[in-house]
Design a protein around this motif. Sequence first.
Motif, PDB file in Angstrom:
ATOM      1  N   ILE A 242       0.840  -1.209   0.000  1.00 34.65           N
ATOM      2  CA  ILE A 242       0.000   0.000   0.000  1.00 34.65           C
ATOM      3  C   ILE A 242       0.871   1.253   0.000  1.00 34.65           C
ATOM      4  O   ILE A 242       0.635   2.198  -0.772  1.00 34.65           O
ATOM      5  N   PHE A 243       1.896   1.279   0.848  1.00 36.19           N
ATOM      6  CA  PHE A 243       2.717   2.489   0.956  1.00 36.19           C
ATOM      7  C   PHE A 243       3.670   2.640  -0.230  1.00 36.19           C
ATOM      8  O   PHE A 243       3.920   3.758  -0.685  1.00 36.19           O
ATOM      9  N   TYR A 244       4.187   1.539  -0.740  1.00 36.07           N
ATOM     10  CA  TYR A 244       4.986   1.629  -1.966  1.00 36.07           C
ATOM     11  C   TYR A 244       4.137   2.185  -3.114  1.00 36.07           C
ATOM     12  O   TYR A 244       4.603   2.985  -3.928  1.00 36.07           O
ATOM     13  N   LYS A 245       2.893   1.742  -3.198  1.00 37.28           N
ATOM     14  CA  LYS A 245       2.008   2.256  -4.246  1.00 37.28           C
ATOM     15  C   LYS A 245       1.832   3.768  -4.134  1.00 37.28           C
ATOM     16  O   LYS A 245       1.858   4.491  -5.146  1.00 37.28           O
ATOM     17  N   GLN A 246       1.650   4.250  -2.915  1.00 37.09           N
ATOM     18  CA  GLN A 246       1.482   5.704  -2.750  1.00 37.09           C
ATOM     19  C   GLN A 246       2.727   6.441  -3.219  1.00 37.09           C
ATOM     20  O   GLN A 246       2.648   7.503  -3.850  1.00 37.09           O
ATOM     21  N   SER A 247       3.903   5.879  -2.911  1.00 34.07           N
ATOM     22  CA  SER A 247       5.160   6.501  -3.320  1.00 34.07           C
ATOM     23  C   SER A 247       5.272   6.553  -4.842  1.00 34.07           C
ATOM     24  O   SER A 247       5.587   7.590  -5.433  1.00 34.07           O
ATOM     25  N   VAL A 248       5.013   5.421  -5.494  1.00 39.12           N
ATOM     26  CA  VAL A 248       5.083   5.355  -6.957  1.00 39.12           C
ATOM     27  C   VAL A 248       4.070   6.294  -7.586  1.00 39.12           C
ATOM     28  O   VAL A 248       4.357   7.003  -8.560  1.00 39.12           O
ATOM     29  N   ASN A 249       2.858   6.342  -7.042  1.00 37.83           N
ATOM     30  CA  ASN A 249       1.812   7.178  -7.629  1.00 37.83           C
ATOM     31  C   ASN A 249       2.132   8.662  -7.507  1.00 37.83           C
ATOM     32  O   ASN A 249       1.807   9.456  -8.405  1.00 37.83           O
ATOM     33  N   ILE A 250       2.763   9.054  -6.406  1.00 38.18           N
ATOM     34  CA  ILE A 250       3.187  10.456  -6.290  1.00 38.18           C
ATOM     35  C   ILE A 250       4.241  10.761  -7.345  1.00 38.18           C
ATOM     36  O   ILE A 250       4.213  11.811  -7.996  1.00 38.18           O
ATOM     37  N   LYS A 251       5.183   9.849  -7.519  1.00 38.39           N
ATOM     38  CA  LYS A 251       6.227  10.048  -8.527  1.00 38.39           C
ATOM     39  C   LYS A 251       5.612  10.254  -9.908  1.00 38.39           C
ATOM     40  O   LYS A 251       5.993  11.165 -10.643  1.00 38.39           O
ATOM     41  N   GLN A 267      16.982  15.320  -6.650  1.00 42.36           N
ATOM     42  CA  GLN A 267      18.006  14.334  -6.318  1.00 42.36           C
ATOM     43  C   GLN A 267      17.492  13.362  -5.266  1.00 42.36           C
ATOM     44  O   GLN A 267      17.578  12.142  -5.419  1.00 42.36           O
ATOM     45  N   SER A 268      16.940  13.894  -4.176  1.00 42.41           N
ATOM     46  CA  SER A 268      16.474  13.045  -3.082  1.00 42.41           C
ATOM     47  C   SER A 268      15.376  12.108  -3.555  1.00 42.41           C
ATOM     48  O   SER A 268      15.381  10.909  -3.254  1.00 42.41           O
ATOM     49  N   PHE A 269      14.436  12.663  -4.317  1.00 41.67           N
ATOM     50  CA  PHE A 269      13.302  11.858  -4.753  1.00 41.67           C
ATOM     51  C   PHE A 269      13.744  10.751  -5.701  1.00 41.67           C
ATOM     52  O   PHE A 269      13.386   9.586  -5.555  1.00 41.67           O
ATOM     53  N   THR A 270      14.594  11.112  -6.689  1.00 44.19           N
ATOM     54  CA  THR A 270      15.036  10.130  -7.673  1.00 44.19           C
ATOM     55  C   THR A 270      15.845   9.029  -7.022  1.00 44.19           C
ATOM     56  O   THR A 270      15.651   7.845  -7.283  1.00 44.19           O
ATOM     57  N   GLU A 271      16.772   9.397  -6.125  1.00 43.25           N
ATOM     58  CA  GLU A 271      17.623   8.403  -5.480  1.00 43.25           C
ATOM     59  C   GLU A 271      16.803   7.443  -4.631  1.00 43.25           C
ATOM     60  O   GLU A 271      17.054   6.246  -4.605  1.00 43.25           O
ATOM     61  N   THR A 272      15.813   7.954  -3.924  1.00 45.27           N
ATOM     62  CA  THR A 272      15.091   7.143  -2.952  1.00 45.27           C
ATOM     63  C   THR A 272      13.977   6.336  -3.589  1.00 45.27           C
ATOM     64  O   THR A 272      13.754   5.180  -3.244  1.00 45.27           O
ATOM     65  N   VAL A 273      13.280   6.929  -4.552  1.00 44.10           N
ATOM     66  CA  VAL A 273      12.074   6.300  -5.070  1.00 44.10           C
ATOM     67  C   VAL A 273      12.363   5.340  -6.215  1.00 44.10           C
ATOM     68  O   VAL A 273      11.583   4.425  -6.481  1.00 44.10           O
ATOM     69  N   ALA A 274      13.509   5.500  -6.891  1.00 42.83           N
ATOM     70  CA  ALA A 274      13.803   4.654  -8.041  1.00 42.83           C
ATOM     71  C   ALA A 274      13.688   3.177  -7.693  1.00 42.83           C
ATOM     72  O   ALA A 274      13.203   2.367  -8.487  1.00 42.83           O
ATOM     73  N   ASP A 275      14.102   2.805  -6.491  1.00 42.40           N
ATOM     74  CA  ASP A 275      14.062   1.406  -6.080  1.00 42.40           C
ATOM     75  C   ASP A 275      12.660   0.951  -5.699  1.00 42.40           C
ATOM     76  O   ASP A 275      12.398  -0.248  -5.610  1.00 42.40           O
TER      77      ASP A 275
END
Length: 731
Positions: A242-251, A267-275
């Motif tokens: 559920i929380f990974y989905k929220q992260s991906v959807n914000i991206k 930088q912070s968003f790309t580095e952290t969310v890419a995975d």
Amino acid sequence: ALKAYQQLLATGLNSDEKQSVLNSIGTVYRNMGQYQAALESYNQALAIVRDKQRYFYDATNAEGTILNNIGSVYEQLGQYQAALDSYKQALAIVRESSGRQTTLINIGSVSEKMGQHQAALESYEQALAIARGVKDRPTEGVILLHKGKVYQKIGQHQTALESYQEALTILREVGNRPGEGQALNNIGEAHYNLGQHQTALEYYQQALAIREEVSDKAGTGVTFNNIGATLEAQKQPELAIIFYKQSVNIKEAIRKDIRGLSKEQQQSFTETVADSYRRLADLLLQQNRVLEAQRVLDLLKVQELDDYLRNVRGNDQTALGVENLPPEQQFIEKYNEVQNQAILLGKELAQLRQIPEAQQTPAQQQRIAELVAKQGQIKRSFVEFTKRPDVVALVQQLNQTTKEQNLQLGKLTNISDNLRNLKQNAVLLYPLILENRIELILTTPDSPPIRRTVPVKRAELNKAIINFRQALIVPSRDAVAPARQLYDWLIKPLENDLNAAQAKTIIYAPDGQLRYIPLAALHDGKGWLVQRFRVNNITADSLTDFNTKPQQQLRVLAGAFTQGSYDFSVGDRQFSFSGLPFAGREVETLAAGVPGTTKLIDKDFSKQATIPRLDNHSVVHFATHAALVQGKPDESFILFGNGDRVSMREVENTWRMTNVDLIVLSACETGLGNQLGNGEEILGFGYLMQSAGARAAIASLWKVDDGGTQALMSAFYEAMKGDNITKAEAL
């Protein structure tokens, strides 16, 4: 703004005004992602400033500002050494304390990205000393965040935690709410790295409340990702999803406007969310939620493009992200109710804390104490929330329900419709490489996505890819054995499914190092895959228009580099290319077979003569050297016959090929120096050609004898003249 500045530049400005306007134009171009134009404007401004200083005019502050701006462009391009050189030039001349402080922070930032952690810490320490000397508390707090992140990267998590906690105290004191949210998030990361998962969750909840309050979408995405990772570590996969989905959807929601984020946020968003994409797909597949996993894999390709090109914009389809199942949506709604209370409480507390303590009334002090106590309760509320009977029931519902039956995802079922409309007996194949297995996702026109799991370690797969590629490159080596091994991993598990679908065409979206080898060259022990299937590679389903129709008449623009040689360096690589003797014959044969072909040979094959003609033709064929280099699109290039080069970044900004059905690079190379990355440069090449308007692209993956290439291309274009024959069939 750009138009206004350009009009102003055309008026009679003095040198001070002119350099100021040029500097502003550079900043506009930088914010638009037009980095080459930004550098040109900044360098023009720099030349004016330096020319004035020849006459003993002191313009060091202006020069330092421009050098910092130039450095920031190189940093955004990923050219970190060039950025560092520019920042160091600025530091050598800037005398004013705030300018030196900014420059030292910039040097720390780029040193950190280069993995020079000690140098980064030294720069941050110098910047910190300046901030403390002038009592610049807001900047002091920000620098402490930077320091903590470096300590975190080198594994000194306790030291990182101390730096973050010191930063949090200062950022609260000065009322920097976005900074406070970042500090709380980073404290959570430090606790996570120390194995203190429950404490990490408490800090993430506080960070999330602030980041949502201040509309920090990028930061909210990072914290959602971190919560997902923590829940995954706690063996709560349904909640982690559920929380990974929220992260991906914000991206995906902000992808169209990522340039609107600050450099640090990007930088912070790309580095952290890419995975997040890969972890989410992995968890979904472990739960056998194949349809959702396929959607995530498609978005993963878009994210990888963004990591490589740095400014890939999504579309209406990608912006939809990954839909929540009904129980997940209900969970989020209940969770948001709790979060909204935390947001209101935090906002009130922040406002009261802005009143100096000596000026606070007894009532205000009492209210602050009450709010702090409630905040402590909220820190522990997430665990209580997940144990509520109604929330437990929703999670159990996710466990017990067949997930695919719950999905109301028209955008996913469109894939089957697209395959059916092609009328080529086409299937869509997405592999996902994980540490200890490969997941194969196959979509057919008439069935839900099919999942097959192959137990093979990533290192073993990559070794097989290298062996296969080397066997294909060296004609004397036997390619059948490695080709068969890869066939057994990638195709054999799907043989029954392919037969059931009566598949004739495989539309393929390779993952990682699989991009360095052609699927068509796999071998089943009896023959090559290309003898059984047409194979088309795509970047991502969500970025592909399956409904485009090719133009009926071939109108060819053919360029060739046949004579001479050119030596040059790009980045830290040295290149030496000689003319291709058979390239001229390749073009002449093509012209003989396709009347009206426009031929450009050697000196006539230049950027100036070629690029304006691209969109006047349906086929663009370049028989010349090209290199797709991992890591930096600015270092990948196409060489023209007169020695001109065009980088992939220039292709992105200047090429228009809306009338082009096909572009061919018949002497392209990848994996230079036997260094294979994750193939993002190959993915990027396809995307750039596609975004420029071309409907398809063909490129060689390694250097091939130009005589063999000439024979292949002649046969290819002869086949293309047949009725109703596809490019894949002709190839």
